[in-house]
Design a protein around this motif. Structure first.
Motif, PDB file in Angstrom:
ATOM      1  N   HIS A  57       0.824  -1.199   0.000  1.00 17.68           N
ATOM      2  CA  HIS A  57       0.000   0.000   0.000  1.00 17.68           C
ATOM      3  C   HIS A  57       0.868   1.262   0.000  1.00 17.68           C
ATOM      4  O   HIS A  57       2.056   1.206  -0.309  1.00 17.68           O
ATOM      5  CB  HIS A  57      -0.964  -0.055   1.167  1.00 17.68           C
ATOM      6  CG  HIS A  57      -1.902  -1.230   1.087  1.00 17.68           C
ATOM      7  ND1 HIS A  57      -3.019  -1.235   0.280  1.00 17.68           N
ATOM      8  CD2 HIS A  57      -1.868  -2.458   1.697  1.00 17.68           C
ATOM      9  CE1 HIS A  57      -3.641  -2.406   0.387  1.00 17.68           C
ATOM     10  NE2 HIS A  57      -2.965  -3.159   1.243  1.00 17.68           N
ATOM     11  N   ILE A  58       0.297   2.400   0.340  1.00 16.32           N
ATOM     12  CA  ILE A  58       0.997   3.673   0.202  1.00 16.32           C
ATOM     13  C   ILE A  58       1.985   3.921   1.332  1.00 16.32           C
ATOM     14  O   ILE A  58       3.091   4.422   1.102  1.00 16.32           O
ATOM     15  CB  ILE A  58      -0.028   4.818   0.102  1.00 16.32           C
ATOM     16  CG1 ILE A  58      -0.844   4.668  -1.196  1.00 16.32           C
ATOM     17  CG2 ILE A  58       0.665   6.185   0.136  1.00 16.32           C
ATOM     18  CD1 ILE A  58      -1.994   5.647  -1.328  1.00 16.32           C
ATOM     19  N   ALA A  59       1.616   3.568   2.554  1.00 16.89           N
ATOM     20  CA  ALA A  59       2.505   3.789   3.694  1.00 16.89           C
ATOM     21  C   ALA A  59       2.381   2.635   4.667  1.00 16.89           C
ATOM     22  O   ALA A  59       1.323   2.002   4.778  1.00 16.89           O
ATOM     23  CB  ALA A  59       2.171   5.114   4.391  1.00 16.89           C
ATOM     24  N   ASP A  60       3.477   2.351   5.366  1.00 18.98           N
ATOM     25  CA  ASP A  60       3.509   1.278   6.357  1.00 18.98           C
ATOM     26  C   ASP A  60       4.650   1.567   7.330  1.00 18.98           C
ATOM     27  O   ASP A  60       5.214   2.669   7.317  1.00 18.98           O
ATOM     28  CB  ASP A  60       3.666  -0.093   5.673  1.00 18.98           C
ATOM     29  CG  ASP A  60       4.838  -0.126   4.699  1.00 18.98           C
ATOM     30  OD1 ASP A  60       5.932   0.375   5.045  1.00 18.98           O
ATOM     31  OD2 ASP A  60       4.670  -0.651   3.581  1.00 18.98           O
ATOM     32  N   TRP A  61       4.987   0.589   8.152  1.00 19.99           N
ATOM     33  CA  TRP A  61       6.020   0.826   9.154  1.00 19.99           C
ATOM     34  C   TRP A  61       7.423   0.939   8.564  1.00 19.99           C
ATOM     35  O   TRP A  61       8.371   1.276   9.275  1.00 19.99           O
ATOM     36  CB  TRP A  61       5.985  -0.254  10.237  1.00 19.99           C
ATOM     37  CG  TRP A  61       4.909   0.009  11.238  1.00 19.99           C
ATOM     38  CD1 TRP A  61       3.762  -0.701  11.439  1.00 19.99           C
ATOM     39  CD2 TRP A  61       4.865   1.092  12.174  1.00 19.99           C
ATOM     40  NE1 TRP A  61       3.001  -0.134  12.426  1.00 19.99           N
ATOM     41  CE2 TRP A  61       3.659   0.974  12.899  1.00 19.99           C
ATOM     42  CE3 TRP A  61       5.717   2.152  12.459  1.00 19.99           C
ATOM     43  CZ2 TRP A  61       3.306   1.871  13.899  1.00 19.99           C
ATOM     44  CZ3 TRP A  61       5.359   3.056  13.450  1.00 19.99           C
ATOM     45  CH2 TRP A  61       4.165   2.909  14.159  1.00 19.99           C
ATOM     46  N   TYR A  62       7.566   0.674   7.254  1.00 22.25           N
ATOM     47  CA  TYR A  62       8.863   0.854   6.604  1.00 22.25           C
ATOM     48  C   TYR A  62       8.953   2.195   5.878  1.00 22.25           C
ATOM     49  O   TYR A  62      10.025   2.540   5.360  1.00 22.25           O
ATOM     50  CB  TYR A  62       9.147  -0.315   5.658  1.00 22.25           C
ATOM     51  CG  TYR A  62       9.283  -1.595   6.443  1.00 22.25           C
ATOM     52  CD1 TYR A  62      10.423  -1.841   7.202  1.00 22.25           C
ATOM     53  CD2 TYR A  62       8.250  -2.524   6.487  1.00 22.25           C
ATOM     54  CE1 TYR A  62      10.539  -2.976   7.972  1.00 22.25           C
ATOM     55  CE2 TYR A  62       8.366  -3.675   7.251  1.00 22.25           C
ATOM     56  CZ  TYR A  62       9.507  -3.890   7.994  1.00 22.25           C
ATOM     57  OH  TYR A  62       9.617  -5.027   8.774  1.00 22.25           O
ATOM     58  N   THR A  63       7.867   2.960   5.894  1.00 24.79           N
ATOM     59  CA  THR A  63       7.902   4.293   5.310  1.00 24.79           C
ATOM     60  C   THR A  63       8.951   5.190   5.968  1.00 24.79           C
ATOM     61  O   THR A  63       9.685   5.895   5.257  1.00 24.79           O
ATOM     62  CB  THR A  63       6.508   4.946   5.386  1.00 24.79           C
ATOM     63  OG1 THR A  63       5.594   4.186   4.571  1.00 24.79           O
ATOM     64  CG2 THR A  63       6.539   6.385   4.911  1.00 24.79           C
ATOM     65  N   PRO A  64       9.092   5.179   7.314  1.00 24.61           N
ATOM     66  CA  PRO A  64      10.161   5.992   7.908  1.00 24.61           C
ATOM     67  C   PRO A  64      11.542   5.652   7.365  1.00 24.61           C
ATOM     68  O   PRO A  64      12.389   6.540   7.206  1.00 24.61           O
ATOM     69  CB  PRO A  64      10.056   5.673   9.404  1.00 24.61           C
ATOM     70  CG  PRO A  64       8.617   5.300   9.601  1.00 24.61           C
ATOM     71  CD  PRO A  64       8.227   4.561   8.359  1.00 24.61           C
ATOM     72  N   SER A  65      11.775   4.372   7.039  1.00 22.99           N
ATOM     73  CA  SER A  65      13.074   3.986   6.484  1.00 22.99           C
ATOM     74  C   SER A  65      13.332   4.691   5.159  1.00 22.99           C
ATOM     75  O   SER A  65      14.449   5.143   4.880  1.00 22.99           O
ATOM     76  CB  SER A  65      13.135   2.470   6.274  1.00 22.99           C
ATOM     77  OG  SER A  65      13.099   1.778   7.501  1.00 22.99           O
ATOM     78  N   HIS A  66      12.305   4.796   4.329  1.00 20.31           N
ATOM     79  CA  HIS A  66      12.482   5.439   3.026  1.00 20.31           C
ATOM     80  C   HIS A  66      12.648   6.947   3.168  1.00 20.31           C
ATOM     81  O   HIS A  66      13.402   7.565   2.401  1.00 20.31           O
ATOM     82  CB  HIS A  66      11.309   5.088   2.119  1.00 20.31           C
ATOM     83  CG  HIS A  66      11.258   3.631   1.768  1.00 20.31           C
ATOM     84  ND1 HIS A  66      12.106   3.063   0.848  1.00 20.31           N
ATOM     85  CD2 HIS A  66      10.515   2.615   2.256  1.00 20.31           C
ATOM     86  CE1 HIS A  66      11.859   1.769   0.763  1.00 20.31           C
ATOM     87  NE2 HIS A  66      10.904   1.467   1.619  1.00 20.31           N
ATOM     88  N   ILE A  67      11.980   7.536   4.137  1.00 17.30           N
ATOM     89  CA  ILE A  67      12.199   8.956   4.423  1.00 17.30           C
ATOM     90  C   ILE A  67      13.647   9.179   4.854  1.00 17.30           C
ATOM     91  O   ILE A  67      14.310  10.128   4.411  1.00 17.30           O
ATOM     92  CB  ILE A  67      11.216   9.451   5.494  1.00 17.30           C
ATOM     93  CG1 ILE A  67       9.779   9.391   4.961  1.00 17.30           C
ATOM     94  CG2 ILE A  67      11.560  10.872   5.941  1.00 17.30           C
ATOM     95  CD1 ILE A  67       8.715   9.704   6.002  1.00 17.30           C
ATOM     96  N   ILE A  68      14.153   8.279   5.693  1.00 17.55           N
ATOM     97  CA  ILE A  68      15.542   8.377   6.141  1.00 17.55           C
ATOM     98  C   ILE A  68      16.496   8.162   4.980  1.00 17.55           C
ATOM     99  O   ILE A  68      17.563   8.793   4.914  1.00 17.55           O
ATOM    100  CB  ILE A  68      15.803   7.385   7.286  1.00 17.55           C
ATOM    101  CG1 ILE A  68      14.978   7.786   8.518  1.00 17.55           C
ATOM    102  CG2 ILE A  68      17.294   7.339   7.650  1.00 17.55           C
ATOM    103  CD1 ILE A  68      14.951   6.731   9.615  1.00 17.55           C
ATOM    104  N   HIS A  69      16.146   7.273   4.025  1.00 16.16           N
ATOM    105  CA  HIS A  69      16.957   7.138   2.819  1.00 16.16           C
ATOM    106  C   HIS A  69      17.173   8.514   2.189  1.00 16.16           C
ATOM    107  O   HIS A  69      18.292   8.868   1.796  1.00 16.16           O
ATOM    108  CB  HIS A  69      16.249   6.257   1.783  1.00 16.16           C
ATOM    109  CG  HIS A  69      16.248   4.806   2.092  1.00 16.16           C
ATOM    110  ND1 HIS A  69      15.570   3.890   1.312  1.00 16.16           N
ATOM    111  CD2 HIS A  69      16.821   4.093   3.088  1.00 16.16           C
ATOM    112  CE1 HIS A  69      15.726   2.685   1.811  1.00 16.16           C
ATOM    113  NE2 HIS A  69      16.479   2.788   2.891  1.00 16.16           N
ATOM    114  N   GLY A  70      16.085   9.276   2.055  1.00 16.63           N
ATOM    115  CA  GLY A  70      16.184  10.592   1.438  1.00 16.63           C
ATOM    116  C   GLY A  70      17.123  11.516   2.192  1.00 16.63           C
ATOM    117  O   GLY A  70      17.894  12.274   1.590  1.00 16.63           O
TER     118      GLY A  70
END
Length: 201
Positions: A57-70
């Motif tokens: 889906h659009i967001a999940d508990w791994y979304t923070p990881s992708h924000i941190i990637h940025g």
């Protein structure tokens, strides 16, 4: 932040970034990835990490990881283009396309059978079956959001947000970017047992 000291994209580099994202979507579709969750619907948030809706889906508990990637990619680009001065005076404009390219490469690699099987065997994601194309596209957007935060916020605030994201995800689901990297590269049995005790593995 503004001026030469920040990785501010221009119209050209934004278009290149969008083109990289579009090519990534085409590649993922060509790899046979499902466009959306096979459940047949789209959710803004999916909070379970070990069921068929994880990474669909659009967001999940791994979304923070992708924000941190940025945030990390911003720091890497700043080091390359600003501190080291690689590429000349206008090279800093290419920080965003570089970040999108790095994230896109990970999204493609992450959805190969080799990495999917690795996730299933050594991380908390024992039921992981790869991302939907929607989720991968959203991950590119979340990474870009993290890049934007790093561009706009003071370094200390950016670092604090990254730490908070890691701590919250680690506390709630016993998994985050740090644990994922450790378990993918050098699995530690104590971490696996701790994650299992929390019901995530």
């Amino acid at each position: 932040m503004s001026g030469y000291g920040a990785l501010i994209p221009n119209r050209r580099t934004v278009i290149v970034s969008l083109a990289i994202a579009a090519v990534t979507i085409v590649i993922l579709l060509a790899m046979g990835r499902a466009p959306i969750c096979e459940c047949g619907y789209v959710k803004l948030w999916h909070g379970q990490i070990n069921d068929s809706g994880n990474s669909q889906h659009i967001a999940d508990w791994y979304t923070p990881s992708h924000i941190i990637h940025g945030m990390i990619f911003y720091a890497f680009g700043w080091w390359m283009f600003v501190r080291k001065g690689w590429g000349g005076a206008e090279a800093f404009r290419w920080g965003l396309p570089l970040a999108v390219l790095l994230e896109a490469a990970w999204e493609v690699l992450e959805n190969t059978p080799m990495v999917i099987n690795r996730f299933r065997s050594v991380t908390a994601n024992f039921g992981y079956s790869g991302d939907s194309v929607l989720n991968s596209g959203a991950d590119l957007l979340w990474m870009s959001f993290g890049f934007w935060l790093a561009l706009r916020l003071p370094v200390k605030v950016t670092v604090a947000l990254a730490i908070i994201g890691e701590l919250v995800a680690g506390y709630v689901v016993r998994d985050n970017l740090t644990f994922n990297v450790i378990m993918l590269v050098y699995p530690i049995e104590a971490i696996a047992e701790w994650q299992a005790a929390g019901g995530v593995a």
